[in-house]
Write a protein that holds these residues in place. Structure first.
Motif, PDB file in Angstrom:
ATOM      1  N   ASN A   1       0.812  -1.222   0.000  1.00  0.00           N
ATOM      2  CA  ASN A   1       0.000   0.000   0.000  1.00  0.00           C
ATOM      3  C   ASN A   1       0.843   1.269   0.000  1.00  0.00           C
ATOM      4  O   ASN A   1       0.306   2.369  -0.174  1.00  0.00           O
ATOM      5  CB  ASN A   1      -0.940   0.013   1.209  1.00  0.00           C
ATOM      6  N   ASP A   2       2.143   1.121   0.169  1.00  0.00           N
ATOM      7  CA  ASP A   2       3.072   2.247   0.070  1.00  0.00           C
ATOM      8  C   ASP A   2       3.480   2.374  -1.401  1.00  0.00           C
ATOM      9  O   ASP A   2       4.163   1.490  -1.932  1.00  0.00           O
ATOM     10  CB  ASP A   2       4.297   1.970   0.945  1.00  0.00           C
ATOM     11  N   PRO A   3       3.073   3.425  -2.098  1.00  0.00           N
ATOM     12  CA  PRO A   3       3.355   3.529  -3.542  1.00  0.00           C
ATOM     13  C   PRO A   3       4.830   3.407  -3.885  1.00  0.00           C
ATOM     14  O   PRO A   3       5.182   2.777  -4.896  1.00  0.00           O
ATOM     15  CB  PRO A   3       2.814   4.918  -3.904  1.00  0.00           C
ATOM     16  N   ALA A   4       5.712   3.982  -3.065  1.00  0.00           N
ATOM     17  CA  ALA A   4       7.149   3.913  -3.351  1.00  0.00           C
ATOM     18  C   ALA A   4       7.648   2.484  -3.247  1.00  0.00           C
ATOM     19  O   ALA A   4       8.413   1.999  -4.098  1.00  0.00           O
ATOM     20  CB  ALA A   4       7.916   4.827  -2.397  1.00  0.00           C
ATOM     21  N   LYS A   5       7.235   1.774  -2.196  1.00  0.00           N
ATOM     22  CA  LYS A   5       7.671   0.386  -2.029  1.00  0.00           C
ATOM     23  C   LYS A   5       7.060  -0.522  -3.084  1.00  0.00           C
ATOM     24  O   LYS A   5       7.708  -1.467  -3.569  1.00  0.00           O
ATOM     25  CB  LYS A   5       7.343  -0.103  -0.611  1.00  0.00           C
ATOM     26  N   ALA A   6       5.814  -0.256  -3.462  1.00  0.00           N
ATOM     27  CA  ALA A   6       5.194  -1.039  -4.534  1.00  0.00           C
ATOM     28  C   ALA A   6       5.968  -0.868  -5.838  1.00  0.00           C
ATOM     29  O   ALA A   6       6.191  -1.831  -6.584  1.00  0.00           O
ATOM     30  CB  ALA A   6       3.743  -0.620  -4.715  1.00  0.00           C
ATOM     31  N   ALA A   7       6.394   0.365  -6.119  1.00  0.00           N
ATOM     32  CA  ALA A   7       7.196   0.616  -7.322  1.00  0.00           C
ATOM     33  C   ALA A   7       8.532  -0.112  -7.250  1.00  0.00           C
ATOM     34  O   ALA A   7       9.019  -0.647  -8.260  1.00  0.00           O
ATOM     35  CB  ALA A   7       7.422   2.115  -7.486  1.00  0.00           C
ATOM     36  N   ALA A   8       9.132  -0.151  -6.063  1.00  0.00           N
ATOM     37  CA  ALA A   8      10.404  -0.850  -5.895  1.00  0.00           C
ATOM     38  C   ALA A   8      10.231  -2.347  -6.108  1.00  0.00           C
ATOM     39  O   ALA A   8      11.068  -3.004  -6.757  1.00  0.00           O
ATOM     40  CB  ALA A   8      10.970  -0.567  -4.504  1.00  0.00           C
ATOM     41  N   ILE A   9       9.149  -2.910  -5.593  1.00  0.00           N
ATOM     42  CA  ILE A   9       8.881  -4.336  -5.795  1.00  0.00           C
ATOM     43  C   ILE A   9       8.666  -4.635  -7.273  1.00  0.00           C
ATOM     44  O   ILE A   9       9.177  -5.633  -7.807  1.00  0.00           O
ATOM     45  CB  ILE A   9       7.667  -4.769  -4.952  1.00  0.00           C
ATOM     46  N   ALA A  10       7.933  -3.760  -7.958  1.00  0.00           N
ATOM     47  CA  ALA A  10       7.727  -3.935  -9.406  1.00  0.00           C
ATOM     48  C   ALA A  10       9.047  -3.899 -10.159  1.00  0.00           C
ATOM     49  O   ALA A  10       9.220  -4.582 -11.174  1.00  0.00           O
ATOM     50  CB  ALA A  10       6.778  -2.862  -9.933  1.00  0.00           C
ATOM     51  N   ALA A  11       9.998  -3.111  -9.673  1.00  0.00           N
ATOM     52  CA  ALA A  11      11.322  -3.041 -10.310  1.00  0.00           C
ATOM     53  C   ALA A  11      12.186  -4.241  -9.943  1.00  0.00           C
ATOM     54  O   ALA A  11      13.089  -4.622 -10.709  1.00  0.00           O
ATOM     55  CB  ALA A  11      12.020  -1.743  -9.885  1.00  0.00           C
ATOM     56  N   TYR A  12      11.916  -4.840  -8.806  1.00  0.00           N
ATOM     57  CA  TYR A  12      12.707  -5.992  -8.354  1.00  0.00           C
ATOM     58  C   TYR A  12      12.303  -7.272  -9.079  1.00  0.00           C
ATOM     59  O   TYR A  12      13.148  -8.130  -9.367  1.00  0.00           O
ATOM     60  CB  TYR A  12      12.519  -6.179  -6.853  1.00  0.00           C
ATOM     61  N   ILE A  13      11.026  -7.422  -9.380  1.00  0.00           N
ATOM     62  CA  ILE A  13      10.522  -8.667  -9.973  1.00  0.00           C
ATOM     63  C   ILE A  13      11.277  -9.062 -11.248  1.00  0.00           C
ATOM     64  O   ILE A  13      11.666 -10.233 -11.399  1.00  0.00           O
ATOM     65  CB  ILE A  13       9.006  -8.573 -10.220  1.00  0.00           C
ATOM     66  N   PRO A  14      11.534  -8.153 -12.198  1.00  0.00           N
ATOM     67  CA  PRO A  14      12.304  -8.557 -13.382  1.00  0.00           C
ATOM     68  C   PRO A  14      13.702  -9.067 -13.042  1.00  0.00           C
ATOM     69  O   PRO A  14      14.195 -10.002 -13.688  1.00  0.00           O
ATOM     70  CB  PRO A  14      12.365  -7.273 -14.220  1.00  0.00           C
ATOM     71  N   GLN A  15      14.351  -8.449 -12.049  1.00  0.00           N
ATOM     72  CA  GLN A  15      15.683  -8.901 -11.655  1.00  0.00           C
ATOM     73  C   GLN A  15      15.615 -10.316 -11.081  1.00  0.00           C
ATOM     74  O   GLN A  15      16.472 -11.164 -11.364  1.00  0.00           O
ATOM     75  CB  GLN A  15      16.274  -7.950 -10.621  1.00  0.00           C
ATOM     76  N   TRP A  16      14.615 -10.549 -10.263  1.00  0.00           N
ATOM     77  CA  TRP A  16      14.406 -11.883  -9.685  1.00  0.00           C
ATOM     78  C   TRP A  16      14.225 -12.923 -10.788  1.00  0.00           C
ATOM     79  O   TRP A  16      14.862 -13.985 -10.775  1.00  0.00           O
ATOM     80  CB  TRP A  16      13.175 -11.833  -8.780  1.00  0.00           C
ATOM     81  N   ALA A  17      13.373 -12.618 -11.763  1.00  0.00           N
ATOM     82  CA  ALA A  17      13.116 -13.550 -12.858  1.00  0.00           C
ATOM     83  C   ALA A  17      14.369 -13.775 -13.708  1.00  0.00           C
ATOM     84  O   ALA A  17      14.714 -14.915 -14.056  1.00  0.00           O
ATOM     85  CB  ALA A  17      11.966 -13.031 -13.728  1.00  0.00           C
ATOM     86  N   LYS A  18      15.076 -12.701 -14.026  1.00  0.00           N
ATOM     87  CA  LYS A  18      16.284 -12.823 -14.847  1.00  0.00           C
ATOM     88  C   LYS A  18      17.390 -13.564 -14.115  1.00  0.00           C
ATOM     89  O   LYS A  18      18.182 -14.293 -14.735  1.00  0.00           O
ATOM     90  CB  LYS A  18      16.761 -11.434 -15.264  1.00  0.00           C
ATOM     91  N   GLY A  19      17.455 -13.407 -12.793  1.00  0.00           N
ATOM     92  CA  GLY A  19      18.448 -14.148 -12.018  1.00  0.00           C
ATOM     93  C   GLY A  19      18.201 -15.642 -12.082  1.00  0.00           C
ATOM     94  O   GLY A  19      19.140 -16.440 -12.217  1.00  0.00           O
ATOM     95  N   LEU A  20      16.934 -16.042 -12.015  1.00  0.00           N
ATOM     96  CA  LEU A  20      16.599 -17.462 -12.107  1.00  0.00           C
ATOM     97  C   LEU A  20      16.892 -18.019 -13.500  1.00  0.00           C
ATOM     98  O   LEU A  20      17.372 -19.144 -13.642  1.00  0.00           O
ATOM     99  CB  LEU A  20      15.124 -17.662 -11.757  1.00  0.00           C
ATOM    100  N   VAL A  21      16.603 -17.220 -14.519  1.00  0.00           N
ATOM    101  CA  VAL A  21      16.914 -17.644 -15.891  1.00  0.00           C
ATOM    102  C   VAL A  21      18.412 -17.808 -16.062  1.00  0.00           C
ATOM    103  O   VAL A  21      18.888 -18.787 -16.652  1.00  0.00           O
ATOM    104  CB  VAL A  21      16.344 -16.629 -16.910  1.00  0.00           C
ATOM    105  N   TRP A  22      19.189 -16.853 -15.547  1.00  0.00           N
ATOM    106  CA  TRP A  22      20.644 -16.966 -15.661  1.00  0.00           C
ATOM    107  C   TRP A  22      21.136 -18.232 -14.968  1.00  0.00           C
ATOM    108  O   TRP A  22      21.987 -18.957 -15.515  1.00  0.00           O
ATOM    109  CB  TRP A  22      21.325 -15.737 -15.041  1.00  0.00           C
ATOM    110  N   GLN A  23      20.636 -18.512 -13.791  1.00  0.00           N
ATOM    111  CA  GLN A  23      21.057 -19.712 -13.062  1.00  0.00           C
ATOM    112  C   GLN A  23      20.770 -20.969 -13.880  1.00  0.00           C
ATOM    113  O   GLN A  23      21.600 -21.879 -13.965  1.00  0.00           O
ATOM    114  CB  GLN A  23      20.337 -19.784 -11.721  1.00  0.00           C
ATOM    115  N   TRP A  24      19.588 -21.028 -14.505  1.00  0.00           N
ATOM    116  CA  TRP A  24      19.213 -22.176 -15.315  1.00  0.00           C
ATOM    117  C   TRP A  24      20.143 -22.336 -16.517  1.00  0.00           C
ATOM    118  O   TRP A  24      20.507 -23.455 -16.884  1.00  0.00           O
ATOM    119  CB  TRP A  24      17.770 -22.018 -15.771  1.00  0.00           C
TER     120      TRP A  24
END
Length: 355
Positions: free
Chosen positions: A247-270
């Motif tokens: 519900n904190d707009p700034a933190k929600a934006a940060a989470i939205a920015a983190y999700i691609p990094q999380w996904a790309k990190g898993l792809v790189w590991q694979w």
């Protein structure tokens, strides 16, 4: 000790052993209302800001420092916010307690911890999904065991963590084998207690992660311990966060920015198993290269579905399975998902990693 489905007192003792007296008391208070909605905070439906405001920070869980290592080895871009702390926690009950204490903003878990949090009356939402198609867990026996299949679990003591992925894998395996909860003794433990419980003979069976099994078998295989493989899958690996954070707009934006990094990190590991075997399993987990390769051979290709329909269906089946055993109250799991984030992970990876 066996867990009784008939006794409310036993269930309360079970929760206390899993989560600690304070957390259990809070959970039971939520359960008394029959729903996490009592006293809950309404989830925001506001659009997520396109950019992360300056000065934004998140506290993120990174069990065994996996996230930092992935990001470093994959040479991913710098995050557009500050990670004020990386918490080395992964077990669902620990994550829920950290959420409650506001020492954690975002975590990576399986599907069952969000269900457990709801049962305790704590508001949190799922923001990203990685679907797994192959089993992540094996059932390990205590030394000297004659158990050969899940059917042989009848009458045995089984390590069971209600709030973790290992718990739902066990329940699904029992159901598939036609065993009822009362056919076995479910011993309430958290996953970090499983190895000790096996070694001491406190339990006959415990579900171990694929990465744990090689070291256990190396030490106790000569003493008669072995593993039992099944095709039971724990479908979901997910990111989730407290509603107060989302519900904190700034933190929600940060989470939205983190999700691609999380996904790309898993792809790189694979895509780089040899590097990951050496840098993570050998250097940080003390596995031999041969053991590391055996673990990687069982790894799941990361898959990030553009639609969460399958994930919601699986999560509902899991919640219903727990409710059948009296572990949680029956509820509609659709409320656990924050659909504002639904397409982010899929849009950040190549097409072959979208389900």
């Amino acid at each position: 000790m066996p867990v009784s489905r008939a006794s409310g007192l036993d269930r309360r003792l079970f929760l206390t052993s899993l989560l600690g007296a304070t957390a259990a008391a809070a959970g039971l208070s939520g359960c008394a209302e029959g729903s996490a909605a009592a006293g809950s905070e309404a989830a925001s439906t506001a659009a997520i800001p396109a950019t992360v405001p300056a000065g934004t920070s998140l506290k993120i869980a990174s069990f065994q420092n996996v996230q930092q290592l992935q990001f470093k080895l994959a040479r991913l871009p710098k995050l557009p916010f500050t990670v004020s702390s990386w918490l080395n926690i992964g077990a669902g009950p620990d994550v829920i307690n950290a959420f409650r204490s506001k020492s954690l903003d975002l975590a990576n878990n399986a599907g069952i911890p969000p269900i457990q949090a709801h049962y305790q009356g704590f508001d949190a939402k799922i923001v990203a999904i990685n679907v797994t198609r192959k089993p992540n867990y094996l059932f390990a026996t205590k030394p000297g065991s004659d158990i050969g299949s899940v059917a042989d679990f009848k009458g045995r003591k089984l390590a069971f963590s209600q709030g973790q992925a290992q718990g739902v894998v066990l329940l699904r395996a029992l159901k598939k084998a036609g065993l009822k909860y009362d056919d076995v003794d479910l011993v309430p433990l958290t996953s970090n207690q499983f190895l000790t419980a096996l070694q001491s003979g406190q339990v006959d069976i415990a579900p171990l992660a694929n990465s744990q099994a090689p070291a256990y078998l190396k030490q106790y295989g000569p003493k008669g311990a072995h593993t039992i493989a099944t095709d039971v899958v724990d479908l979901l690996s997910l990111l989730w966060a407290p509603v107060s954070v989302l519900n904190d707009p700034a933190k929600a934006a940060a989470i939205a920015a983190y999700i691609p990094q999380w996904a790309k990190g898993l792809v790189w590991q694979w895509e780089n198993p040899d590097v990951w075997n050496e840098e993570f399993y050998v250097k940080t987990q003390n596995l031999s290269l041969e053991q590391a390769k055996a673990v990687t051979a069982r790894a799941n290709k990361p898959l990030f579905p553009p639609s969460w329909n399958e994930a919601i269906k699986w999560e509902q089946e899991t919640a219903d399975l727990l409710a059948e055993g009296g572990f949680v109250k029956k509820f509609d799991v659709a409320e656990l998902f924050d659909h504002r984030f639904e397409h982010i992970a899929a849009q950040s990876v190549p097409a072959e990693y979208r389900k």
